[in-house]
Motif scaffolding. Structure first.
Motif, PDB file in Angstrom:
ATOM      1  N   PRO A 172      68.883   6.574  42.560  1.00  0.00           N
ATOM      2  CA  PRO A 172      69.760   7.637  43.065  1.00  0.00           C
ATOM      3  C   PRO A 172      69.413   8.060  44.483  1.00  0.00           C
ATOM      4  O   PRO A 172      68.263   7.951  44.939  1.00  0.00           O
ATOM      5  N   LYS A 173      70.433   8.559  45.184  1.00  0.00           N
ATOM      6  CA  LYS A 173      70.246   9.178  46.489  1.00  0.00           C
ATOM      7  C   LYS A 173      71.343  10.205  46.706  1.00  0.00           C
ATOM      8  O   LYS A 173      72.406  10.148  46.085  1.00  0.00           O
ATOM      9  N   PRO A 257      67.201   8.958  49.494  1.00  0.00           N
ATOM     10  CA  PRO A 257      66.715   8.579  48.171  1.00  0.00           C
ATOM     11  C   PRO A 257      65.854   9.670  47.554  1.00  0.00           C
ATOM     12  O   PRO A 257      65.035  10.295  48.242  1.00  0.00           O
ATOM     13  N   VAL A 258      66.053   9.883  46.272  1.00  0.00           N
ATOM     14  CA  VAL A 258      65.266  10.857  45.516  1.00  0.00           C
ATOM     15  C   VAL A 258      64.847  10.217  44.201  1.00  0.00           C
ATOM     16  O   VAL A 258      65.413   9.209  43.777  1.00  0.00           O
ATOM     17  N   THR A 259      63.878  10.810  43.546  1.00  0.00           N
ATOM     18  CA  THR A 259      63.510  10.358  42.209  1.00  0.00           C
ATOM     19  C   THR A 259      64.466  10.985  41.196  1.00  0.00           C
ATOM     20  O   THR A 259      65.099  12.018  41.463  1.00  0.00           O
ATOM     21  N   TRP A 260      64.553  10.386  40.031  1.00  0.00           N
ATOM     22  CA  TRP A 260      65.390  10.957  38.973  1.00  0.00           C
ATOM     23  C   TRP A 260      64.908  12.355  38.605  1.00  0.00           C
ATOM     24  O   TRP A 260      65.726  13.248  38.340  1.00  0.00           O
ATOM     25  N   ASP A 261      63.597  12.536  38.589  1.00  0.00           N
ATOM     26  CA  ASP A 261      63.063  13.829  38.154  1.00  0.00           C
ATOM     27  C   ASP A 261      63.405  14.950  39.133  1.00  0.00           C
ATOM     28  O   ASP A 261      63.622  16.099  38.717  1.00  0.00           O
ATOM     29  N   GLU A 262      63.436  14.662  40.431  1.00  0.00           N
ATOM     30  CA  GLU A 262      63.722  15.723  41.391  1.00  0.00           C
ATOM     31  C   GLU A 262      65.208  15.925  41.649  1.00  0.00           C
ATOM     32  O   GLU A 262      65.614  16.966  42.182  1.00  0.00           O
ATOM     33  N   LEU A 263      66.047  14.971  41.255  1.00  0.00           N
ATOM     34  CA  LEU A 263      67.476  15.048  41.560  1.00  0.00           C
ATOM     35  C   LEU A 263      68.132  16.365  41.142  1.00  0.00           C
ATOM     36  O   LEU A 263      68.882  16.956  41.931  1.00  0.00           O
ATOM     37  N   PRO A 264      67.874  16.883  39.919  1.00  0.00           N
ATOM     38  CA  PRO A 264      68.583  18.107  39.524  1.00  0.00           C
ATOM     39  C   PRO A 264      68.238  19.329  40.366  1.00  0.00           C
ATOM     40  O   PRO A 264      69.010  20.301  40.381  1.00  0.00           O
ATOM     41  N   GLY A 284      56.474   8.462  50.776  1.00  0.00           N
ATOM     42  CA  GLY A 284      56.951   7.101  50.596  1.00  0.00           C
ATOM     43  C   GLY A 284      58.418   7.101  50.193  1.00  0.00           C
ATOM     44  O   GLY A 284      59.048   8.144  50.017  1.00  0.00           O
ATOM     45  N   ASP A 285      58.964   5.914  50.043  1.00  0.00           N
ATOM     46  CA  ASP A 285      60.383   5.751  49.745  1.00  0.00           C
ATOM     47  C   ASP A 285      60.596   5.646  48.232  1.00  0.00           C
ATOM     48  O   ASP A 285      60.079   4.725  47.601  1.00  0.00           O
ATOM     49  N   PRO A 286      61.368   6.582  47.629  1.00  0.00           N
ATOM     50  CA  PRO A 286      61.649   6.462  46.198  1.00  0.00           C
ATOM     51  C   PRO A 286      62.374   5.178  45.822  1.00  0.00           C
ATOM     52  O   PRO A 286      62.388   4.800  44.645  1.00  0.00           O
ATOM     53  N   HIS A 287      62.979   4.497  46.801  1.00  0.00           N
ATOM     54  CA  HIS A 287      63.665   3.224  46.536  1.00  0.00           C
ATOM     55  C   HIS A 287      62.766   2.016  46.816  1.00  0.00           C
ATOM     56  O   HIS A 287      63.267   0.888  46.905  1.00  0.00           O
ATOM     57  N   ALA A 288      61.470   2.224  46.918  1.00  0.00           N
ATOM     58  CA  ALA A 288      60.564   1.134  47.304  1.00  0.00           C
ATOM     59  C   ALA A 288      60.645  -0.064  46.367  1.00  0.00           C
ATOM     60  O   ALA A 288      60.441  -1.205  46.783  1.00  0.00           O
TER      61      ALA A 288
END
Length: 345
Positions: A172-173, A257-264, A284-288
């Motif tokens: 996700p982003k 880009p974000v992590t699933w956990d931080e998205l909400p 770092g890049d969550p899409h790494a």
């Protein structure tokens, strides 16, 4: 008397000299960000922007006089006045006409585009080695009037559950606006038509699970206050601003880009030209890991066959796209004479 014009400078990027002219030209008036700010932003997010752009034919959204001036999309690299080291990739439009687009193979290509007034990068979901077979399935969750980013994030979380059931990671982003994008890295074995069909099947499954929140209705009059899954972003020659691309809005936000956990819990306005380089450097890049695996979309194509057998066939293409086999009429329901025949006295 007028102010002194800032001198041009030559900056080495990825082993190539890139000339930066008019560095003090204001690109984002509300924030005061200049052409030099944009240029150095893209140098600062090298790891992320190159992961998003490397070897991808890329349309450039250029704003030579800033985001409040005239803008245009550049789909062809000029034949003259271009550094000899610039790489291009040939793509074919739905009309059958070809074009040679910028194909970033190193950060110097991004810097050169920024020097040319590019603010937003729109890569195709393909690699130059095979420009007719997407390796990226993009789910665009677009909030409609009456909904907002929080609704798009909720829809994305529901989508994550479906992807977990399928055993495929989603990436996700933020869109840089109110929307959310979720990318799937897929094996490049299928045509644009097949990948779009798979996207529709995934979107319909999401809609079935959250019909009060999500819609696949192409016609705005049918969407209501729901999040629209814009499946046509997988039609040939439709592109999305990539990860780490700036967006042409007053706040100079970034598609991040974000992590699933931080998205909400994130606020997309917090990700901008100033904050994102520090975030990338620190976290770092969550899409790494996005390129680690190419997924087989056969399960989604099987869902598409199931839906077709139940009477849910293709959906309308964008208005500028040639008519496709099996596509329904491109007439909004309220104006469809056949649909409305006999409904009034």
């Amino acid at each position: 008397m007028g102010g002194t014009k800032s001198a041009a400078e030559e900056i080495e990027v990825a082993g190539h000299p890139v000339r930066l002219t008019s560095p003090d030209r204001v690109i984002f008036p509300a924030r005061g960000y200049t052409k030099a700010d944009v240029f150095h932003y893209y140098l600062a997010v090298e790891d992320g922007i190159m992961r998003a752009l490397r070897d991808r034919p890329t349309t450039l959204q250029r704003f030579p006089d800033g985001i409040e001036g005239e803008a245009f999309y550049q789909k062809r690299v000029p034949s003259r006045g271009v550094p000899p080291w610039i790489d291009t990739a040939r793509i074919t439009f739905p009309s059958g006409r070809p074009a040679d687009e910028l194909c970033p193979t190193d950060l110097a290509h991004v810097a050169w585009a920024a020097q040319m007034g590019t603010v937003v990068f729109h890569p195709w979901p393909v690699r130059a080695a095979d420009a007719d077979q997407p390796d990226e399935l993009r789910v665009d969750l677009d909030p409609q009037p009456g909904t907002d980013f929080a609704d798009a994030a909720t829809a994305a979380t529901e989508l994550r559950g479906i992807l977990d059931e399928l055993g495929v990671p989603g990436w996700p982003k933020t869109s840089g606006g109110r929307g959310v994008h979720v990318y799937l890295r897929i094996a490049p074995r299928w045509t644009f038509t097949e990948v779009r069909r798979a996207t529709i099947a995934l979107a319909r499954e999401l809609e079935r699970r959250r019909p009060e929140l999500v819609t696949t209705a192409w016609w705005k009059e049918e969407r209501g206050s729901r999040v629209f899954v814009d499946y046509n972003q997988m039609a040939r020659d439709r592109t999305i601003a990539c990860a780490y691309s700036l967006r042409a809005n007053a706040r100079a936000t970034v598609s991040t880009p974000v992590t699933w956990d931080e998205l909400p819990d994130v606020d997309p306005d917090d990700f901008d030209l100033r904050s994102v380089p520090a975030r990338l450097a620190e976290r770092g890049d969550p899409h790494a890991g996005i390129d680690d695996t190419g997924w087989d979309i056969t399960p989604l194509l099987e869902w598409a066959d199931r839906d077709a057998a139940a009477g849910q066939g293709d959906l309308p293409y964008p208005p500028d796209h040639p008519k496709m086999p099996g596509e329904p009429k491109r007439v909004q329901p309220s104006r469809d004479r056949d649909l409305n025949r006999g409904t009034t006295d």
